[in-house]
Design an enzyme around this catalytic site. Structure first.
Site, PDB file in Angstrom:
ATOM      1  N   LYS A   1       0.817  -1.115   0.142  1.00 56.62           N
ATOM      2  CA  LYS A   1       0.048  -0.122  -0.081  1.00 56.62           C
ATOM      3  C   LYS A   1       0.844   1.160   0.035  1.00 56.62           C
ATOM      4  CE  LYS A   1      -3.733   2.017   2.792  1.00 56.62           C
ATOM      5  NZ  LYS A   1      -4.515   1.815   4.006  1.00 56.62           N
TER       6      LYS A   1
ATOM      7  N   SER B   1      -9.464   1.964   3.161  1.00 55.66           N
ATOM      8  CA  SER B   1      -8.429   2.628   2.360  1.00 55.66           C
ATOM      9  C   SER B   1      -7.811   1.881   1.385  1.00 55.66           C
ATOM     10  CB  SER B   1      -7.780   3.816   2.789  1.00 55.66           C
ATOM     11  OG  SER B   1      -6.766   3.306   4.004  1.00 55.66           O
TER      12      SER B   1
ATOM     13  N   SER C   1      -9.671  -0.646   7.345  1.00 55.73           N
ATOM     14  CA  SER C   1      -9.210  -0.406   6.073  1.00 55.73           C
ATOM     15  C   SER C   1      -8.501  -1.454   5.448  1.00 55.73           C
ATOM     16  CB  SER C   1      -8.052   1.039   6.038  1.00 55.73           C
ATOM     17  OG  SER C   1      -8.472   2.094   6.430  1.00 55.73           O
TER      18      SER C   1
END
Length: 466
Positions: free
Chosen positions: A74, A149, A173
């Site tokens: 990420k 996210s 997330s």
């Protein structure tokens, strides 16, 4: 047990495939993909590492279990020499000066980084639409959001572009996008994995965690990344989880669920029905099901976002274009700060910064912020009480199925409420695993602190039962 990591490791060792060919295949898939999962490819680094793995195998040298396994990161993790943008205009040209501890542990084990993955800017969002690289598209239906996210990380795993990915979970997330894309996603106990090198969103709940397609791969990755780190004083000592320790369900006798989650008027009727049907299947296996009381969803979401916004306002105050970031010059220093931040932060990030500064300001901190801190303590106490009565808490991951791309941006409050079933466990700093069974967005398994072994054991039981 199913394990992509072990399968690929065996193929490499027996020379059924070469590491270079494997890495190139994954890189090609990432380049061609139309799900907007890629912020930047690490192709040069990846191919150089793959050649070294192939050379070791050719020389008859032993390779580690993770050696040569391609993975995604990420784009909120520092990896020295790579772009770390947080999917933001402010950091779109920023290159990391060092590597995050969790990522370094994977690199030391020989895993090969392929890609920095698209996500909500600075982790601010639950749909992976709040990004300068375009909305991430769901792995199963490209008209729907991927969740956030860590949306890019979840989709890359679901589409087999990466063998596993490392996401970040502050209030759901990892777990929510894992549910939306039908894979496994773990938020470990707070402090089990070092946060050093992860861009801070809300420091008191930020967690590093893996996304993968099997429980065994989650176990392998958790063991590699766990442990104390002198660079992160919140880290804790943890013991290795052995494979044979999670193969049976001997210790799980009682399952709890929160009745107000299931009776919430906002829950999708199909998710509710599927969840209740799952409870019945578990009950048929001789496990006791216990109904638990908990705080209502509105209280959980309000408490979480009050604290998270306050912490992000503080954490992001350092980003003003002076030391790093995309600086925009104004007439004077104060003007420069104002223009740099207003032009480079997204609408959602600005919303959270303004909200955070508001609850921390004089006249509001006692009324709002301190009340949220007190509520967090009550939530933790509630969990302590619950885990004296049950071994596991089971819950839906989300109250609803993923919305269409664009809908969440029109209604930020609806986006916040999509976290209703995940944020409570974040406030309690508990280990929580999303599994792709039970409902259309999966199930969420939660255990007491440091009980990841129980979590994975029960996940294996669920896989065999439902």
């Amino acid at each position: 047990m199913d394990s992509q990591i072990k399968k690929i490791h065996q193929q490499l060792v027996t020379k059924q495939i070469s590491c270079t060919a494997l890495v190139q295949e994954k890189l090609d898939l990432l380049k061609e993909n139309t799900h907007n999962t890629v912020n930047s490819l690490l192709d040069k680094i990846a191919l150089e590492l793959a050649v070294k793995v192939d050379a070791k195998i050719a020389n008859g040298e032993e390779i580690g279990l993770l050696e040569g396994i391609p993975f995604g990161i990420k784009d909120v993790y520092m990896v020295q020499g790579t772009y770390t943008t947080a999917s933001s205009d402010l950091l779109k040209n920023y290159k990391s000066a060092y590597t995050a501890t969790a990522i370094q542990k994977l690199l030391d084990a020989g895993a090969i980084p392929l890609v920095k993955e698209n996500c909500d800017s600075f982790g601010h969002g639950s749909s992976s639409e709040n990004t300068i690289f375009g909305a991430v598209k769901n792995a199963l239906n490209t008209e729907l959001v991927a969740g956030g996210s860590s949306g890019g990380s979840a989709v890359n795993v679901a589409k087999d572009y990466t063998v596993f990915s490392i996401g970040g979970d502050t209030g759901g997330s990892i777990r929510q996008p894992a549910g939306y894309n039908h894979i496994y996603g773990l938020k470990p106990t707070y402090g089990r994995i070092s946060r050093y090198g992860l861009m801070a969103y809300a420091s008191s709940t930020d967690c590093v965690g893996p996304l993968a397609k099997s429980i065994e791969d989650i176990r392998i990755l958790l063991n590699v990344m766990s442990g104390k780190d002198i660079k992160d004083q919140t880290t804790i000592t943890s013991t290795e989880i052995k494979e044979d320790s999670i193969l049976n369900n001997g210790k799980v006798k009682t399952i709890g669920y929160f009745k107000n989650f299931v009776n919430n008027t906002s829950i999708d009727p199909k998710i509710k029905a599927d969840f209740l049907a799952t409870l019945e299947k578990i009950k048929e296996q001789g496990i006791t099901i216990k109904e638990l009381d908990f705080f209502d969803s509105d209280t959980l979401v309000s408490t979480y976002y009050t604290l998270a916004m306050a912490e992000t306002a503080s954490n992001l105050s350092r980003l003003d274009g002076t030391n790093y970031g995309n600086r925009i010059e104004g007439d004077n220093l104060k003007d420069t700060y104002a223009i740099t931040r207003s032009e480079n932060f997204s609408e959602e990030s600005k919303r959270r910064i303004v909200g955070g500064n508001q609850v921390l300001s004089q006249g509001f901190s006692d009324e709002i912020y301190l009340k949220a801190l007190a509520l967090r303590d009550q939530i933790s106490d509630n969990f302590d009480k619950d885990f004296k009565e049950v071994d596991i808490i089971l819950s839906p991951v989300t109250p609803n199925t993923p919305p269409k791309i664009g809908d969440s941006l029109k209604d930020p409050l609806a986006m916040y409420l999509s976290d209703a079933y995940t944020v409570g466990f974040s406030l309690g700093q508990l280990p929580t695993l999303t599994v792709p069974q039970g409902t259309s967005t999966g199930l969420q398994i939660t255990a007491a602190k440091n009980q990841e072994q129980t979590l994975l054991k029960f996940a294996n039981f669920l896989k065999e039962t439902i």
